[in-house]
Design a protein around this motif. Structure first.
Motif, PDB file in Angstrom:
ATOM      1  N   MET A 182       0.832  -1.201   0.000  1.00  0.00           N
ATOM      2  CA  MET A 182       0.000   0.000   0.000  1.00  0.00           C
ATOM      3  C   MET A 182       0.875   1.262   0.000  1.00  0.00           C
ATOM      4  N   PHE A 183       1.924   1.254   0.877  1.00  0.00           N
ATOM      5  CA  PHE A 183       2.817   2.409   0.955  1.00  0.00           C
ATOM      6  C   PHE A 183       3.546   2.609  -0.358  1.00  0.00           C
ATOM      7  N   LEU A 184       4.019   1.473  -0.958  1.00  0.00           N
ATOM      8  CA  LEU A 184       4.727   1.568  -2.234  1.00  0.00           C
ATOM      9  C   LEU A 184       3.808   2.070  -3.336  1.00  0.00           C
ATOM     10  N   SER A 185       2.555   1.605  -3.294  1.00  0.00           N
ATOM     11  CA  SER A 185       1.584   2.053  -4.304  1.00  0.00           C
ATOM     12  C   SER A 185       1.307   3.551  -4.184  1.00  0.00           C
ATOM     13  N   ASP A 186       1.167   4.028  -2.914  1.00  0.00           N
ATOM     14  CA  ASP A 186       0.937   5.467  -2.709  1.00  0.00           C
ATOM     15  C   ASP A 186       2.119   6.290  -3.209  1.00  0.00           C
ATOM     16  N   CYS A 187       3.332   5.790  -2.923  1.00  0.00           N
ATOM     17  CA  CYS A 187       4.529   6.515  -3.383  1.00  0.00           C
ATOM     18  C   CYS A 187       4.581   6.566  -4.903  1.00  0.00           C
ATOM     19  N   GLN A 188       4.230   5.442  -5.555  1.00  0.00           N
ATOM     20  CA  GLN A 188       4.251   5.415  -7.019  1.00  0.00           C
ATOM     21  C   GLN A 188       3.240   6.383  -7.609  1.00  0.00           C
ATOM     22  N   SER A 189       2.023   6.423  -6.994  1.00  0.00           N
ATOM     23  CA  SER A 189       0.997   7.338  -7.520  1.00  0.00           C
ATOM     24  C   SER A 189       1.404   8.796  -7.309  1.00  0.00           C
ATOM     25  N   LYS A 190       2.008   9.119  -6.129  1.00  0.00           N
ATOM     26  CA  LYS A 190       2.468  10.490  -5.892  1.00  0.00           C
ATOM     27  C   LYS A 190       3.592  10.860  -6.855  1.00  0.00           C
ATOM     28  N   LEU A 191       4.514   9.901  -7.100  1.00  0.00           N
ATOM     29  CA  LEU A 191       5.611  10.167  -8.027  1.00  0.00           C
ATOM     30  C   LEU A 191       5.085  10.370  -9.442  1.00  0.00           C
ATOM     31  N   ALA A 192       4.069   9.583  -9.822  1.00  0.00           N
ATOM     32  CA  ALA A 192       3.486   9.731 -11.166  1.00  0.00           C
ATOM     33  C   ALA A 192       2.796  11.089 -11.310  1.00  0.00           C
ATOM     34  N   ARG A 193       2.061  11.520 -10.246  1.00  0.00           N
ATOM     35  CA  ARG A 193       1.400  12.842 -10.311  1.00  0.00           C
ATOM     36  C   ARG A 193       2.433  13.957 -10.378  1.00  0.00           C
ATOM     37  N   PHE A 194       3.545  13.792  -9.630  1.00  0.00           N
ATOM     38  CA  PHE A 194       4.597  14.812  -9.664  1.00  0.00           C
ATOM     39  C   PHE A 194       5.260  14.849 -11.039  1.00  0.00           C
ATOM     40  N   ALA A 195       5.480  13.661 -11.645  1.00  0.00           N
ATOM     41  CA  ALA A 195       6.127  13.617 -12.963  1.00  0.00           C
ATOM     42  C   ALA A 195       5.273  14.302 -14.023  1.00  0.00           C
TER      43      ALA A 195
ATOM     44  N   THR B 176       3.577  16.894 -13.659  1.00  0.00           N
ATOM     45  CA  THR B 176       3.671  18.355 -13.557  1.00  0.00           C
ATOM     46  C   THR B 176       4.952  18.896 -14.188  1.00  0.00           C
ATOM     47  N   LEU B 177       5.892  18.005 -14.541  1.00  0.00           N
ATOM     48  CA  LEU B 177       7.163  18.442 -15.106  1.00  0.00           C
ATOM     49  C   LEU B 177       7.065  18.575 -16.620  1.00  0.00           C
ATOM     50  N   SER B 178       7.856  19.480 -17.154  1.00  0.00           N
ATOM     51  CA  SER B 178       7.925  19.629 -18.606  1.00  0.00           C
ATOM     52  C   SER B 178       8.797  18.527 -19.181  1.00  0.00           C
ATOM     53  N   LEU B 179       8.849  18.467 -20.525  1.00  0.00           N
ATOM     54  CA  LEU B 179       9.640  17.423 -21.169  1.00  0.00           C
ATOM     55  C   LEU B 179      11.115  17.564 -20.826  1.00  0.00           C
ATOM     56  N   SER B 180      11.632  18.797 -20.881  1.00  0.00           N
ATOM     57  CA  SER B 180      13.060  18.991 -20.583  1.00  0.00           C
ATOM     58  C   SER B 180      13.364  18.656 -19.126  1.00  0.00           C
ATOM     59  N   GLN B 181      12.445  19.017 -18.206  1.00  0.00           N
ATOM     60  CA  GLN B 181      12.660  18.688 -16.797  1.00  0.00           C
ATOM     61  C   GLN B 181      12.637  17.180 -16.575  1.00  0.00           C
ATOM     62  N   ARG B 182      11.764  16.475 -17.281  1.00  0.00           N
ATOM     63  CA  ARG B 182      11.732  15.017 -17.150  1.00  0.00           C
ATOM     64  C   ARG B 182      13.038  14.396 -17.650  1.00  0.00           C
ATOM     65  N   VAL B 183      13.550  14.905 -18.783  1.00  0.00           N
ATOM     66  CA  VAL B 183      14.801  14.361 -19.321  1.00  0.00           C
ATOM     67  C   VAL B 183      15.949  14.627 -18.352  1.00  0.00           C
ATOM     68  N   LYS B 184      16.007  15.849 -17.789  1.00  0.00           N
ATOM     69  CA  LYS B 184      17.078  16.177 -16.843  1.00  0.00           C
ATOM     70  C   LYS B 184      16.978  15.312 -15.589  1.00  0.00           C
ATOM     71  N   ALA B 185      15.774  15.160 -15.057  1.00  0.00           N
ATOM     72  CA  ALA B 185      15.597  14.348 -13.844  1.00  0.00           C
ATOM     73  C   ALA B 185      15.993  12.898 -14.101  1.00  0.00           C
ATOM     74  N   THR B 186      15.605  12.393 -15.285  1.00  0.00           N
ATOM     75  CA  THR B 186      15.959  11.011 -15.632  1.00  0.00           C
ATOM     76  C   THR B 186      17.475  10.857 -15.761  1.00  0.00           C
ATOM     77  N   PHE B 187      18.112  11.857 -16.383  1.00  0.00           N
ATOM     78  CA  PHE B 187      19.566  11.786 -16.552  1.00  0.00           C
ATOM     79  C   PHE B 187      20.275  11.818 -15.196  1.00  0.00           C
ATOM     80  N   ILE B 188      19.868  12.747 -14.312  1.00  0.00           N
ATOM     81  CA  ILE B 188      20.521  12.862 -13.003  1.00  0.00           C
ATOM     82  C   ILE B 188      20.337  11.588 -12.194  1.00  0.00           C
ATOM     83  N   ALA B 189      19.101  11.074 -12.177  1.00  0.00           N
ATOM     84  CA  ALA B 189      18.845   9.854 -11.404  1.00  0.00           C
ATOM     85  C   ALA B 189      19.638   8.679 -11.963  1.00  0.00           C
ATOM     86  N   SER B 190      19.640   8.537 -13.301  1.00  0.00           N
ATOM     87  CA  SER B 190      20.347   7.412 -13.924  1.00  0.00           C
ATOM     88  C   SER B 190      21.852   7.514 -13.692  1.00  0.00           C
ATOM     89  N   PHE B 191      22.404   8.721 -13.868  1.00  0.00           N
ATOM     90  CA  PHE B 191      23.850   8.872 -13.712  1.00  0.00           C
ATOM     91  C   PHE B 191      24.269   8.700 -12.252  1.00  0.00           C
TER      92      PHE B 191
END
Length: 429
Positions: free
Chosen positions: A1-14, A16-31
């Motif tokens: 349940m906690f993991l599901s809530d975190c995933q839904s909150k993360l999806a709602r937050f994602a 709200t981000l623009s395409l460039s912000q999503r690419v930057k966030a993905t790059f920082i997290a991956s690197f």
């Protein structure tokens, strides 16, 4: 349940981000994950290589000692390696960490920050010997290891920041054509006269193909709008010409109505029908052009309703229905006369056709008009079909009423309670 809530909150937050912000966030997290895993792999590889070298050295010493032991030769141990003929001779501080007495080479569990390796070997006379290898003098110290890890971690952090700056500049240049295309589309603000201006000069990449697709699509829309304008222009001429002829003929016939009084009533009905047809043509052409003339005649709402009542009184009498104007405001606001006639006339016509009882109630306030009538139970479930006009083959239908209301910024509401239906038009916008 906690993991599901975190995933839904993360999806709602994602979202709200623009395409460039999503690419930057993905790059920082991956690197960051890549650097962390690289640090762990480097640390594990270093420790593994170090332990392998120590155990290999100890194993070779054990082999050489065993050969000298069989030949009763004296063996000189390398520095740091000590052999014990009995387990009881092993220093108690180290003996308690020796977990195996079977022959082999092992790493001693660290007593404190000290690092030892030990080996158990069976000699040719079946005697067990214990070899302790103190590697603290030759291996990298804990402090040096900690300092090296800090240097490596700081280097990776610096690399992340450096790559982020480079990636930000590359991403900005990569997305520049897309923002150019967005500005290009914004210049085509959706108005009927706006045209899609093709200013993009690259056509071989993905953005260029998208730009070409939009330009082609805009050209098709412009061609469609041009054809629609030509059609409405031709329709306006072709539809109004016969109406004008009918009106002229009706005026001539009215000259004979003084000698033939029986013609007065049908000629008056003919005149109202022709005027209604002319108004309907005007409104339909306005809806087709999706614009307003801005010069339409205005009339009081109460006056428009009275005009509709007069026009539909004969139809109501033929169907055995009675139109009751239960309230009328003398201070009602002014509306576009033709559009009001079309909307109110359509509602009254449907009420006459579908009411199950004789009485149809009309009400006019300062800014609203409402009509109430009864429906059969089976009609209530399919009320939208009655306003479509297709069932009876006449009428502008609910869609036309809604389009006129939307064009004039009027509010259309429909309420059904039991077998009673009430439709209200709010002309205040």
């Amino acid at each position: 349940m906690f993991l599901s809530d975190c995933q839904s909150k993360l999806a709602r937050f994602a979202r709200t981000l623009s395409l460039s912000q999503r690419v930057k966030a993905t790059f920082i997290a991956s690197f960051s994950v890549f650097c962390l895993l690289s640090l762990l792999v480097i640390f594990a590889a270093t420790k593994g290589t170090e332990d392998y070298i120590f155990e290999k050295q100890l194993s070779r010493v054990v082999t050489q000692f065993s050969q000298n032991y069989a030949q009763r030769h004296t063996f000189l141990f390398p520095e740091g390696i000590v052999a014990y003929a009995r387990f009881a001779d092993v220093p108690p501080l180290l003996a308690e960490y020796i977990g195996s007495t079977t022959p082999g080479v092992f790493e001693l569990a660290h007593p404190g920050e000290q690092d030892f390796h030990y080996a158990v070997a069976r000699m040719p006379d079946n005697t067990l010997y214990y070899f302790i290898y103190d590697v603290n003098e030759v291996e990298i110290s804990e402090n040096l290891e900690r300092m090296m890890m800090q240097i490596i971690f700081s280097s990776f952090t610096l690399f992340i920041l450096l790559f982020f700056v480079i990636f930000h500049l590359v991403l900005k240049r990569s997305l520049a054509p897309m923002f150019t295309l967005i500005e290009q589309v914004k210049k085509s603000d959706g108005s009927s006269d706006a045209r899609f201006i093709n200013e993009y000069k690259y056509e071989d990449d993905e953005i260029g193909l998208l730009n070409k697709t939009l330009a082609d699509y805009a050209q098709r829309i412009e061609a469609f709008v041009q054809r629609e304008r030509e059609f409405t222009s031709f329709a306006s001429h072709e539809l109004r010409t016969p109406v004008t002829v009918i009106k002229g003929a009706n005026e001539l016939l009215k000259l004979y109505s003084e000698r033939e009084p029986a013609l007065a009533k049908p000629l008056a009905r003919l005149e109202r029908a022709v005027n209604s047809m002319e108004d309907m043509i005007t409104v339909l052409l306005e809806l087709a052009r999706e614009d307003k003339t801005g010069q339409a005649a205005q009339a009081k709402l109460a006056t428009v309703v009275e005009e509709v009542l007069l026009a539909f009184q004969c139809q109501a009498d033929k169907n055995g229905k009675t139109l009751f104007l239960i309230a009328s405001s003398p201070n009602s606001q002014s509306i576009t006369r033709v559009n009001g006639l079309i909307v109110i006339g359509n509602l009254v016509r449907n009420a006459i056709q579908h009411s199950t009882e004789a009485d149809i109630e009309l009400c006019v306030t300062d800014s609203t008009f409402s009509v109430s009538n009864t429906l059969q139970p089976e009609q209530s479930a399919h009320v939208s079909e009655f306003f479509s006009g297709t069932e009876q083959g006449y009428g502008l239908g609910k869609i036309i009423v809604e389009r006129v209301c939307r064009q004039q910024n009027w509010q259309y509401t429909q309420r059904i309670e039991g077998s009673q239906i009430c439709v209200t038009i709010d002309f205040s916008g």
